[in-house]
Design an enzyme around this catalytic site. Structure first.
Site, PDB file in Angstrom:
ATOM      1  CG  ASP A  17      -2.004   0.947   0.929  1.00  0.00           C
ATOM      2  OD1 ASP A  17      -2.177   1.629   0.101  1.00  0.00           O
ATOM      3  OD2 ASP A  17      -2.683   1.020   2.006  1.00  0.00           O
ATOM      4  N   GLY A  18       0.313   2.210  -0.778  1.00  0.00           N
ATOM      5  CA  GLY A  18       1.147   3.592  -0.531  1.00  0.00           C
ATOM      6  C   GLY A  18       1.590   3.964  -1.761  1.00  0.00           C
ATOM      7  CG  ASN A  19       2.204   1.501  -5.182  1.00  0.00           C
ATOM      8  OD1 ASN A  19       2.995   1.292  -4.325  1.00  0.00           O
ATOM      9  ND2 ASN A  19       1.645   0.297  -6.102  1.00  0.00           N
ATOM     10  N   GLY A  20       0.106   5.662  -4.551  1.00  0.00           N
ATOM     11  CA  GLY A  20      -0.662   6.889  -4.824  1.00  0.00           C
ATOM     12  C   GLY A  20       0.104   7.784  -4.185  1.00  0.00           C
ATOM     13  CG  HIS A  67       0.103   2.082  -9.532  1.00  0.00           C
ATOM     14  ND1 HIS A  67      -0.306   1.643  -8.199  1.00  0.00           N
ATOM     15  CD2 HIS A  67      -1.222   2.608  -9.836  1.00  0.00           C
ATOM     16  CE1 HIS A  67      -1.404   1.984  -7.781  1.00  0.00           C
ATOM     17  NE2 HIS A  67      -2.087   2.638  -8.505  1.00  0.00           N
ATOM     18  CD  GLU A 125     -12.746  -5.347  -2.055  1.00  0.00           C
ATOM     19  OE1 GLU A 125     -11.627  -5.552  -2.021  1.00  0.00           O
ATOM     20  OE2 GLU A 125     -13.747  -6.080  -1.470  1.00  0.00           O
ATOM     21  CG  ASN A 126      -7.675  -2.385  -5.982  1.00  0.00           C
ATOM     22  OD1 ASN A 126      -6.442  -3.104  -5.892  1.00  0.00           O
ATOM     23  ND2 ASN A 126      -7.907  -1.456  -5.186  1.00  0.00           N
ATOM     24  NE  ARG A 148      -3.014  -1.739   4.381  1.00  0.00           N
ATOM     25  CZ  ARG A 148      -4.656  -1.531   3.850  1.00  0.00           C
ATOM     26  NH1 ARG A 148      -5.185  -2.401   4.466  1.00  0.00           N
ATOM     27  NH2 ARG A 148      -4.838  -1.016   3.009  1.00  0.00           N
ATOM     28  CB  SER A 170      -7.868  -4.152   2.833  1.00  0.00           C
ATOM     29  OG  SER A 170      -7.841  -3.000   3.437  1.00  0.00           O
ATOM     30  CD  GLU A 212       2.284 -12.647  16.035  1.00  0.00           C
ATOM     31  OE1 GLU A 212       2.105 -11.336  16.224  1.00  0.00           O
ATOM     32  OE2 GLU A 212       2.113 -13.339  16.993  1.00  0.00           O
TER      33      GLU A 212
HETATM   34  C1  FPP Z   1      -2.016   0.290  -3.222  1.00  0.00           C
HETATM   35  O1  FPP Z   1      -1.492   1.393  -3.302  1.00  0.00           O
HETATM   36  C2  FPP Z   1      -1.313  -0.799  -4.202  1.00  0.00           C
HETATM   37  C3  FPP Z   1      -2.332  -1.152  -5.248  1.00  0.00           C
HETATM   38  C4  FPP Z   1      -3.592  -1.175  -5.422  1.00  0.00           C
HETATM   39  C5  FPP Z   1      -1.655  -2.174  -6.375  1.00  0.00           C
HETATM   40  C6  FPP Z   1      -0.251  -2.786  -5.947  1.00  0.00           C
HETATM   41  C7  FPP Z   1       0.268  -2.852  -7.146  1.00  0.00           C
HETATM   42  C8  FPP Z   1       1.785  -2.788  -7.422  1.00  0.00           C
HETATM   43  C9  FPP Z   1       2.571  -2.893  -6.125  1.00  0.00           C
HETATM   44  C10 FPP Z   1       2.467  -2.773  -8.559  1.00  0.00           C
HETATM   45  C11 FPP Z   1       2.618  -4.153  -9.235  1.00  0.00           C
HETATM   46  C12 FPP Z   1       1.628  -4.756  -9.816  1.00  0.00           C
HETATM   47  C13 FPP Z   1       1.273  -5.755 -10.216  1.00  0.00           C
HETATM   48  C14 FPP Z   1      -0.139  -6.200 -10.780  1.00  0.00           C
HETATM   49  C15 FPP Z   1       2.077  -7.026 -10.478  1.00  0.00           C
HETATM   50  P1  FPP Z   1      -2.508   2.668  -3.661  1.00  0.00           P
HETATM   51  O2  FPP Z   1      -2.703   2.909  -4.918  1.00  0.00           O
HETATM   52  O3  FPP Z   1      -3.755   2.292  -2.817  1.00  0.00           O
HETATM   53  O4  FPP Z   1      -1.742   4.082  -2.852  1.00  0.00           O
HETATM   54  P2  FPP Z   1      -2.457   5.050  -1.958  1.00  0.00           P
HETATM   55  O5  FPP Z   1      -3.272   4.475  -0.759  1.00  0.00           O
HETATM   56  O6  FPP Z   1      -1.256   5.868  -1.429  1.00  0.00           O
HETATM   57  O7  FPP Z   1      -3.149   5.835  -2.953  1.00  0.00           O
END
Ligand code: FPP
Length: 253
Positions: free
Chosen positions: A22-25, A39, A69-70, A190, A198, A209
């Site tokens: 989590d946290g890409n965005g 991503h 949910e995505n 996480r 989630s 754990e």
């Molecule tokens: C959550 O970050 C991440 C995801 C929903 C997707 C995870 C995908 C990757 C790690 C890339 C590799 C992917 C594949 C399909 C192999 P977020 O977008 O919810 O971040 P945020 O909560 O900060 O907006």
């Protein structure tokens, strides 16, 4: 026969680590970059983590890559994430196979395009006989959906007279889950400071754990993984029962 072993010993393992990436965005936003760049960097962190986990002796690594949910995200982001999975399988399969990694995909397949479904099935088939680390990619995965699919299968078998309803127990339900051939995760990590599960491995993580780290997924590195493993090993597992073997009924004569 009692094993005399303390079930709460975390010094060894974990065998199976599952990660909610989590946290890409937020990583991208902090840098004024488009979410897609987050991503993309997330995929790099995924590759890094596969290598690190393998080197650190983890036997099963499950990564939550796309949840049921995505689909609610903007169409462009959904397509981008589908493309990342495609790119990952196309580009990395050879290297993963060469390293002896067995690839498994969990989640509903019916919603994937036929070419993507074919690609993930190919990755599983090619690597089926490998004996190294098992990499489980949770894609279009939701634990409630997984359990509902398993329940539908059991109900169909009861309706057809193949099994009696009274024989359905935990083991039988487990055997119908996407993870039927995998051990339960002992550790769920996480990233990004969020502290929710989630809809991830709700059945399988019953005794896991949980380690929550503020590190955003694109920054997740070997040190962060090692710290989570160290935290796991410091904890004492009790499996919801009494810690002393003498009090445990399992396996007692
Ligand atoms: C959550 O970050 C991440 C995801 C929903 C997707 C995870 C995908 C990757 C790690 C890339 C590799 C992917 C594949 C399909 C192999 P977020 O977008 O919810 O971040 P945020 O909560 O900060 O907006």
């Amino acid at each position: 026969m009692s094993t005399g072993q303390r079930q709460g010993d975390n010094a060894q393992g974990p065998v199976h680590v599952a990660i909610i990436m989590d946290g890409n965005g937020r990583w991208a936003k902090m840098r004024n970059l488009p979410r897609q760049e987050g991503h993309r960097r997330g995929l790099e962190a995924l590759r890094r983590t596969v290598r690190n986990a393998d080197e650190l002796g983890i036997k099963v690594l499950t990564l939550y890559s796309f949840s049921t949910e995505n689909w609610r995200r903007p169409q462009a982001e959904v397509s981008f994430l589908m493309g990342l999975l495609r790119r990952f399988v196309e580009k990395d399969l050879e290297e993963l196979h060469g390293s002896g990694v067995r690839v498994r995909i969990i989640g509903g397949r019916d919603d994937l395009t036929p070419d993507l479904r074919g690609l993930v099935e190919h990755a599983e088939t090619v690597t089926r006989g490998n004996t190294g680390m098992t990499l489980v990619v949770a894609f279009n995965y939701g634990a409630r959906d997984e359990i509902a699919r398993a329940a539908r299968g059991l109900a169909a078998d009861v309706a057809a007279g193949r099994i009696a309803a009274a024989t359905i127990d935990e083991a039988m339900l487990s055997s119908r889950l996407d993870t039927h051939d995998l051990p339960d995760p002992e550790l769920v990590i996480r990233t990004s400071g969020e502290t929710r599960i989630s809809n991830f491995l709700l059945w399988q993580a019953a005794y896991a754990e949980f380690v929550f780290t503020p590190v955003l997924w694109p920054d997740f590195d070997r040190a962060a993984l090692e710290e989570a493993l160290a935290e796991y090993r410091r904890r004492e597992r009790r499996f919801g029962g009494l810690a002393e073997p003498a009090d445990r009924k399992v396996g007692a004569a």
